[in-house]
Design an enzyme around this catalytic site. Sequence first.
Site, mmCIF file in Angstrom:
data_model
loop_
_atom_site.group_PDB
_atom_site.id
_atom_site.type_symbol
_atom_site.label_atom_id
_atom_site.label_comp_id
_atom_site.label_asym_id
_atom_site.label_seq_id
_atom_site.Cartn_x
_atom_site.Cartn_y
_atom_site.Cartn_z
ATOM 1 N N ASN A 176 0.797 -1.237 0.000
ATOM 2 C CA ASN A 176 0.000 0.000 0.000
ATOM 3 C C ASN A 176 0.828 1.285 0.000
ATOM 4 O O ASN A 176 0.376 2.299 -0.499
ATOM 5 C CB ASN A 176 -1.007 -0.010 1.151
ATOM 6 C CG ASN A 176 -0.358 -0.139 2.492
ATOM 7 O OD1 ASN A 176 0.803 -0.556 2.594
ATOM 8 N ND2 ASN A 176 -1.082 0.204 3.533
ATOM 9 N N GLU A 273 4.603 -4.037 11.985
ATOM 10 C CA GLU A 273 3.593 -2.996 11.712
ATOM 11 C C GLU A 273 2.440 -3.698 11.012
ATOM 12 O O GLU A 273 2.521 -3.989 9.819
ATOM 13 C CB GLU A 273 4.192 -1.901 10.826
ATOM 14 C CG GLU A 273 5.260 -1.074 11.502
ATOM 15 C CD GLU A 273 4.730 -0.190 12.608
ATOM 16 O OE1 GLU A 273 3.501 -0.013 12.704
ATOM 17 O OE2 GLU A 273 5.536 0.319 13.394
ATOM 18 N N CYS A 307 -3.390 1.064 6.703
ATOM 19 C CA CYS A 307 -3.481 0.257 7.921
ATOM 20 C C CYS A 307 -4.157 1.001 9.069
ATOM 21 O O CYS A 307 -4.896 0.427 9.849
ATOM 22 C CB CYS A 307 -2.090 -0.173 8.331
ATOM 23 S SG CYS A 307 -0.943 1.218 8.429
ATOM 24 N N GLU A 487 7.826 2.678 14.292
ATOM 25 C CA GLU A 487 8.589 3.288 13.218
ATOM 26 C C GLU A 487 8.539 4.791 13.442
ATOM 27 O O GLU A 487 7.613 5.309 14.062
ATOM 28 C CB GLU A 487 7.999 2.904 11.857
ATOM 29 C CG GLU A 487 8.263 1.434 11.587
ATOM 30 C CD GLU A 487 8.023 0.957 10.175
ATOM 31 O OE1 GLU A 487 6.993 1.307 9.598
ATOM 32 O OE2 GLU A 487 8.871 0.185 9.670
#
Length: 513
Positions: A176, A273, A307, A487
Amino acid sequence: MALCGAPLRRAPLVAGVRRASSGSLLIREPLNYWRGGRVGLGAAEATQAVYEPATGRVLCRLQQCGAEEVDQAVQSARSAFLAWSRMAGMERARVMLDAARIVEMRREEIAELEAVNNGKSITEARLDVDSARLCMEYYAGLSGTLAGQHVQLPGGSFAYTRREPLGVCAGIGAWNYPFQIAAWKSAPALACGNSMVFKPSPVTPVTAVLLAEIYAQAGAPEGLYNVVQGGHQTGALLCRHPSVAKVSFTGSVATGQKIMAMAAPGVKPVTLELGGKSPLIIFEDSDLENAVRGSLMANFLSQGQVCSNGTRVFVQRPVLSQFLEAVVRRTKAIRIGDPLLEETRMGPLASRPHLERVLGFISQAKEEGARVLYGGERYTPADPTLKDGYFMTPCVLDNCTDDMTCVKEEIFGPVMSVLPFDTEEEVLRRANDSIMGLAAGVFTRDVKRAHRVVENLQAGTCFINNYNITPVEVPFGGYKASGIGRENGQVTAEFYSQLKTVVVEMGDVDSLF
Ligand code: NAD
């Protein structure tokens, strides 16, 4: 400018870009990259088609890396690690800043290629490239500041800590945000003195190779950032490779669980993630215009394939009808079409199977009693070149209840489920009733309530009066099944390094024996 000094070992990956609705784009194979150049695997190796979602045509083919190729890429990263890890942080910073400047110079080319391979609008693709560049600049800045502690001990003795790199890090990406994910993983890893082997999704394998070209052009040691192509088998080979010290993964919860299991025998640290089913709560006192805009940003960015999307939109009952009317009006106005056109706000979904899956969720939602207020159907743009593209209309569902599949499972498409609520206590309980906890949002004018609600939300990233804002200076990551580690932000240096404690005796050894 003394940039782009290193010559490319092959002709550049991309020859020209596909201007909107016409023209061709040539992506030169191969797409694997190690020892500072693109590597072909020979005709016998398994190949896989890469599609352009807007047209359904084949863009190029990738060769899937097997054990031998993964090993070559890891060995390439190992040799680069020896040189890179010994450089001062400020020296590493110079290379990373040069790489960031090349990203800036090649912004349009990268963004167009991302839009072509992923299907997101050119406007969004440019923002992704900017986020990647900012991340590289941020960690270049951090690289020179990495330091340990000095601790005074009795009798003049002391101890100090060193923050050391881990070694070869594996990065595995989702489809994505292909370029942004590659940068969000490599920038902190490299800043901390590691090298990387990155495996992009086979759906969107192209722009990670551009990043490899860019690091090489910026003067990174040969093999510092490598790309292996392939699907789950290649990813598994990478995770299990004994010389891989850490795995940083972005993708689904189910794959994340497998990655963790594969890392376990080597006790390798993982950053995960993963997916989400995030709540967005709109109280009756909120600025409704902003809440509507926030809801659209929370659901329809990148065709809903984000997400952190706030796909469970809880709306306090007194403003429900007003909210729905405004959301549907704005959703109808979203321009769907060729991702390379400036006015397009929604391109195709990333792949045909994914489009079918998303449409399947909408059919199931209807069967379970949800009402489609707008959209949720295949869409064919007027431009005949796009007739085979993977387009759909963004969908707004109401009449939803917490037990419906569309409310419980991550759809990963442009589907907003709207759920009415009455009280703060009730909405908190329902918002937290998910195995995932990536993000959450709240719209209200009551500052005390905003912070009280956020304190009680089980999510790694919370937004007050906005949604889906991800500055690289702040950590991003999930609670519960949405992930491990973070992150971005300073804290991420801890996930790409290890701490060595050194104890120094200045007196005699006080032995008990
Ligand atoms: P996916 O889990 O199917 O695949 C992700 C990557 O893992 C791909 O590169 C794939 O080839 C690889 N892979 C698959 N099986 C593997 C295995 N057994 N071993 C090693 N590698 C393997 O996910 P996807 O469909 O590409 O992406 C969508 C998912 O990613 C969604 O759930 C979304 O929420 C999540 N995502 C999370 C974030 C985040 O930051 N939290 C960001 C983007 C996407």
